[in-house]
Design a protein around this motif. Structure first.
Motif, PDB file in Angstrom:
ATOM      1  N   ASP A   1      -8.578  34.060   8.272  1.00  0.00           N
ATOM      2  CA  ASP A   1      -8.736  33.014   7.258  1.00  0.00           C
ATOM      3  C   ASP A   1      -9.727  31.934   7.696  1.00  0.00           C
ATOM      4  O   ASP A   1     -10.135  31.106   6.880  1.00  0.00           O
ATOM      5  N   LEU A   2     -10.106  31.949   8.974  1.00  0.00           N
ATOM      6  CA  LEU A   2     -11.063  30.952   9.475  1.00  0.00           C
ATOM      7  C   LEU A   2     -12.450  31.534   9.729  1.00  0.00           C
ATOM      8  O   LEU A   2     -13.333  30.838  10.226  1.00  0.00           O
ATOM      9  N   LEU A   3     -12.630  32.817   9.403  1.00  0.00           N
ATOM     10  CA  LEU A   3     -13.889  33.486   9.738  1.00  0.00           C
ATOM     11  C   LEU A   3     -15.102  32.763   9.152  1.00  0.00           C
ATOM     12  O   LEU A   3     -16.068  32.470   9.862  1.00  0.00           O
ATOM     13  N   HIS A   4     -15.081  32.495   7.864  1.00  0.00           N
ATOM     14  CA  HIS A   4     -16.239  31.866   7.214  1.00  0.00           C
ATOM     15  C   HIS A   4     -16.486  30.472   7.774  1.00  0.00           C
ATOM     16  O   HIS A   4     -17.635  30.116   8.079  1.00  0.00           O
ATOM     17  N   GLU A   5     -15.420  29.699   7.897  1.00  0.00           N
ATOM     18  CA  GLU A   5     -15.565  28.302   8.324  1.00  0.00           C
ATOM     19  C   GLU A   5     -16.169  28.196   9.726  1.00  0.00           C
ATOM     20  O   GLU A   5     -17.033  27.356   9.982  1.00  0.00           O
TER      21      GLU A   5
ATOM     22  N   GLU B   1      -0.078  36.803  23.060  1.00  0.00           N
ATOM     23  CA  GLU B   1       1.229  37.200  22.536  1.00  0.00           C
ATOM     24  C   GLU B   1       1.085  38.232  21.426  1.00  0.00           C
ATOM     25  O   GLU B   1       1.999  39.008  21.171  1.00  0.00           O
ATOM     26  N   LYS B   2      -0.048  38.231  20.736  1.00  0.00           N
ATOM     27  CA  LYS B   2      -0.302  39.259  19.720  1.00  0.00           C
ATOM     28  C   LYS B   2      -1.800  39.544  19.677  1.00  0.00           C
ATOM     29  O   LYS B   2      -2.620  38.704  20.077  1.00  0.00           O
ATOM     30  N   GLU B   3      -2.149  40.731  19.199  1.00  0.00           N
ATOM     31  CA  GLU B   3      -3.553  41.116  19.105  1.00  0.00           C
ATOM     32  C   GLU B   3      -4.255  40.316  18.013  1.00  0.00           C
ATOM     33  O   GLU B   3      -3.671  40.025  16.960  1.00  0.00           O
ATOM     34  N   LEU B   4      -5.495  39.953  18.255  1.00  0.00           N
ATOM     35  CA  LEU B   4      -6.285  39.241  17.258  1.00  0.00           C
ATOM     36  C   LEU B   4      -7.171  40.239  16.508  1.00  0.00           C
ATOM     37  O   LEU B   4      -7.588  41.249  17.073  1.00  0.00           O
ATOM     38  N   PRO B   5      -7.471  39.963  15.231  1.00  0.00           N
ATOM     39  CA  PRO B   5      -8.247  40.922  14.419  1.00  0.00           C
ATOM     40  C   PRO B   5      -9.644  41.160  14.981  1.00  0.00           C
ATOM     41  O   PRO B   5     -10.279  40.253  15.523  1.00  0.00           O
ATOM     42  N   ASP B   6     -10.136  42.386  14.827  1.00  0.00           N
ATOM     43  CA  ASP B   6     -11.457  42.760  15.337  1.00  0.00           C
ATOM     44  C   ASP B   6     -12.567  41.896  14.729  1.00  0.00           C
ATOM     45  O   ASP B   6     -13.515  41.511  15.417  1.00  0.00           O
ATOM     46  N   ALA B   7     -12.461  41.614  13.422  1.00  0.00           N
ATOM     47  CA  ALA B   7     -13.493  40.814  12.757  1.00  0.00           C
ATOM     48  C   ALA B   7     -13.594  39.434  13.375  1.00  0.00           C
ATOM     49  O   ALA B   7     -14.690  38.867  13.494  1.00  0.00           O
TER      50      ALA B   7
END
Length: 283
Positions: A132-136, A166-172
């Protein structure tokens, strides 16, 4: 020398390895967020504080919780307050901007001077949060739907993102970051860190403490190995005025649990594990 040309070389309070200094510089050169991972207590949050201090920049920190949403970093619209004010006949309701509360990203974007933005423990949020923060983070801008304005960064902030894995982050999301894993300090680096915190500490105490500390970290099955920050707390206790100078040398080496273990061991399962090891050693 301008801030853009300054290089992070660590500070008197923070021992940075060559690889970490290079990672900070690489992220700045690429104008990408620096994603730092590592065990809790390895100085990820402190890194952002020290980068800001080293470069003479303001630090803006966004602490992430499990309930944090990406929108909160941009802004929040207080519709409830606007409704209440409309019922009271307050003229403020005619300007919707009065009910827009800027978030940490907006604060960083609006800063006239370059700043350091720390997004701390991003892995605590749900899996969609990073996307949700990719564009910003990529475009350094976002749109405010309620007012119809687009907020652009006046100065591109240095963005540092910490994760405890603690959890995997998205590839994008990962593609848009420069990644660095902070390795746990070896004994030589740990001595440097101790010297920063305790310049007058006894070399014998350091020797004895590090022997016990690294031996603890090597215990198989330990749920939470002690971290750097916990070692510093333990040493502070060992250096207290009411502690004998040879408190560690007097310790029975057959006892797996060290003195004042509560600063190092943080759960009952690990205490029980060490007690079982001590019992087996005595047999």
């Amino acid at each position: 020398m301008s801030v853009d040309k300054q290089k992070f070389v660590g500070t008197d309070e923070y021992i940075a390895t060559d690889s970490l200094k290079l990672a900070v510089q690489a992220a700045r050169t690429l104008e990408k967020p620096l994603l730092v991972k590592g065990e809790p207590g390895t100085g990820k949050t402190l890194l952002a504080e020290q980068v800001a201090a080293s470069l003479g920049l303001k630090l803006i920190t966004w602490h992430i919780k499990s309930t944090t949403k990406a929108q909160q970093g941009l802004y929040e619209y207080d519709a409830v307050s606007r409704l209440r004010d409309s019922q009271l006949g307050d003229d403020r309701v005619f300007d919707i901007a009065n009910y827009i509360k800027p978030g940490k990203l907006w604060e960083a974007f609006a800063s006239d001077e370059r700043c350091v933005l720390l997004i701390d423990e991003i892995d605590k949020a749900d899996i969609e949060f990073p996307n949700d923060l990719l564009h910003e983070l990529d475009k350094m801008s976002f749109y405010v739907y309620e007012t119809g304005e687009t907020v652009y960064a006046k100065q591109r902030p240095i963005v540092i993102i910490s994760s405890n894995n603690e959890k995997e982050l998205p590839d994008a999301f990962l593609r848009r970051c420069f990644f660095h894993y902070i390795e746990f300090p070896d004994e030589a680096t740990m001595r440097e860190i101790i010297a920063v915190h305790f310049p007058k500490i006894s070399s014998q105490l350091v020797q004895d403490a590090l022997h016990i500390f690294f031996k603890l970290r090597q215990v198989p099955g330990l749920k939470k190995p002690p971290s750097t920050s916990e070692l510093i707390d333990w040493l502070r206790l060992l250096m207290a005025d009411d502690m004998p100078d040879d408190v560690l040398r007097q310790h029975d080496r057959r006892q797996a649990i060290p003195p004042l273990y509560g600063a190092l061991i943080k759960n009952e399962q690990d205490v029980q594990l060490l007690e079982r090891l001590a019992f087996m050693t005595r047999r």
